[in-house]
Design a protein around this motif. Structure first.
Motif, short mmCIF file in Angstrom:
data_model
loop_
_atom_site.label_atom_id
_atom_site.label_comp_id
_atom_site.label_asym_id
_atom_site.label_seq_id
_atom_site.Cartn_x
_atom_site.Cartn_y
_atom_site.Cartn_z
N GLU A 52 1.33 -8.37 -2.26
CA GLU A 52 2.52 -8.62 -3.06
C GLU A 52 3.76 -8.90 -2.21
N VAL A 101 5.41 -11.23 0.05
CA VAL A 101 5.14 -12.65 0.29
C VAL A 101 6.27 -13.29 1.09
N TYR A 105 9.06 -16.05 1.92
CA TYR A 105 9.95 -17.08 1.40
C TYR A 105 10.55 -17.79 2.60
N ARG A 124 9.78 -11.15 0.53
CA ARG A 124 10.08 -10.81 -0.85
C ARG A 124 8.91 -10.00 -1.41
N TRP A 125 9.22 -9.17 -2.40
CA TRP A 125 8.18 -8.37 -3.07
C TRP A 125 7.95 -8.97 -4.44
N GLN A 126 6.80 -9.60 -4.61
CA GLN A 126 6.44 -10.19 -5.89
C GLN A 126 5.64 -9.16 -6.67
N SER A 127 6.36 -8.31 -7.43
CA SER A 127 5.73 -7.21 -8.15
C SER A 127 5.24 -7.68 -9.51
N GLY A 187 8.65 -7.84 -11.31
CA GLY A 187 9.00 -9.20 -10.94
C GLY A 187 9.39 -9.33 -9.48
N LEU A 188 10.15 -10.38 -9.16
CA LEU A 188 10.55 -10.64 -7.78
C LEU A 188 11.65 -9.67 -7.37
N ARG A 189 11.41 -8.96 -6.26
CA ARG A 189 12.37 -7.98 -5.78
C ARG A 189 12.97 -8.45 -4.47
N PRO A 200 9.69 -19.95 -2.31
CA PRO A 200 8.31 -19.63 -1.93
C PRO A 200 7.83 -20.57 -0.83
#
Length: 404
Positions: A161, A163, A165, A185-188, A192-194, A386
């Motif tokens: 999660e 990822v 950018y 970034r944390w794609q939870s 959502g995107l954190r 991304p």
């Protein structure tokens, strides 16, 4: 005429360093705990009394601290302390002790309090000759919260999660993208995107940032390495100071270069000024080793520290990234523009490339170009995006230069 008297006990409380003759009482059992002591010379006996029976618990010698448990948890003294021989002591006040605890991680501070509580229960049971009590669950404090968040972040990393950018680094004259900076970034799937501020400070505090850095680095190096052509993009990658603590940065980067196939000359390692100031000799050695294998070194967030200029002439820095805080005010003549002009001139004299961060409007970009800066990064050109989207945009803009 003496208007007031200070007894021996009060005198001890007013002094940080003091001498105590053998037999002097320092505190009694059940006294409030208003300080701890460090023994510099001599010995102190810690004992307790039960129905006329005195039980010696320990002898505390030079270099040891005593009386700290009550300072940590706020409880009264559970034993008596007396000078077993002539002593020299250093008094540590409650405020001093709490300030030191306040600088530690919440988890460590909370763990210390719990350990003191368990020790008190064990001591009480031993003195009373009773069985050890069952430990009741206590409220989960900030330390537990940090530990749980660390677990969640580590699991997110394992699940993929976290990822990469990419944000483009742009030629101010032509508008062409030259390369990218890699960001995490944390794609939870739940929230959502954190953003980085939601999880990177925790990762820095716990050391998990090392795994995150290497995870992001491998993914972006593999992707950027697959882009060929006559002018392929370079990639800027941030590495935390944690990598310098165990001397694993160079071998880790060597492994990544071999694994991903990226040319070392297309990689830029972004480092912070703080890292270089904390241990300059180690930083210089590692940076020189990285330079020797063809990697360029970028000083990130230049202008936010206090000793940046002292770093420039000592360290093998190739790229100076000017922080967005120095961009504010350059639109009008004045000190901000003069400072920027001087920095650009200095970077040229030192043979460094300069990159301006935080460029958000065309007017600022135009002024920076007129001042002699050719490279910028900011929302004017593109927000972090991304990785697949950024690479697709690169290939669409440079179809003849890319064979990917």
């Amino acid at each position: 005429m003496r208007l007031f008297f200070i007894n021996r006990e009060d005198e001890k409380r007013l002094m940080l360093n003091f001498s105590v003759p053998a037999g002097d009482l320092l505190f009694r059992e059940d006294d409030p705990a208003d300080c701890a002591y460090l023994v510099e010379e001599g010995w102190v006996e810690i004992y307790t009394e039960r129905t006329g029976w005195r039980q010696s618990l320990s002898l505390i010698g030079p270099g040891e601290i005593f009386g700290e448990m009550g300072v940590i948890d706020g409880s009264p003294r559970t034993a008596t302390a007396v000078a077993a021989e002539d002593c020299k002591l250093l008094r540590i006040t409650v405020d001093q002790f709490q300030a030191l605890l306040g600088r530690s991680e919440p988890f460590h501070a909370e763990l210390l309090v719990k350990l003191v509580a368990r020790f008190r229960e064990a001591q009480r049971a031993w003195m009373d000759g009773s069985l050890l009590p069952r430990q009741e669950s206590s409220a989960m404090g900030p330390g537990y919260s940090m530990l749980a968040r660390h677990r969640d972040l580590a699991c997110a990393l394992d699940r993929g999660e976290i990822v990469p950018y990419l944000q483009p680094i742009v030629d101010l004259t032509t508008g062409r993208w030259r390369g990218f900076e890699a960001l995490a970034r944390w794609q939870s799937p739940v929230s959502g995107l954190r953003s980085p501020c939601d999880f990177l400070p925790l990762a820095e505090r716990t050391g998990l940032i090392r795994r995150i850095d290497l995870h992001i680095a491998e993914r972006v190096m593999r992707a950027i390495g697959s882009i060929g052509g006559t002018a392929p993009p370079y990639i800027n990658i941030n590495f935390s100071a944690w990598h310098f603590k165990d001397d694993r940065l160079l071998p880790n980067i060597r492994d990544l270069l071999e694994k991903t196939g990226l040319d070392a000359h297309r990689m830029r390692v972004e480092l912070t000024e703080t890292l270089m100031l904390d241990d300059p000799n180690r930083a210089l050695r590692i940076m020189s080793d990285l330079e020797a294998i063809g990697i360029k070194l970028a000083l990130d967030d230049f202008g936010t520290g206090y000793s940046s200029l002292s770093v420039l002439h000592r360290m093998p820095i190739h790229v100076l990234k000017i922080d967005r805080t120095l961009v504010t005010g350059v639109l009008a003549e004045g000190r901000p523009r003069s400072v920027m002009r001087s920095l650009i001139s200095l970077s040229r004299e030192l043979g460094m490339e300069i990159v301006i961060e935080g460029v958000e409007d065309t007017e600022t970009a135009t002024i920076l170009e007129q001042l002699g800066c050719n490279v910028g990064q900011g929302f004017l050109f593109a927000k972090p995006m991304p990785m697949d989207q950024a690479i697709a945009a690169w290939k669409a803009m440079t179809p003849l230069l890319s064979n990917g």
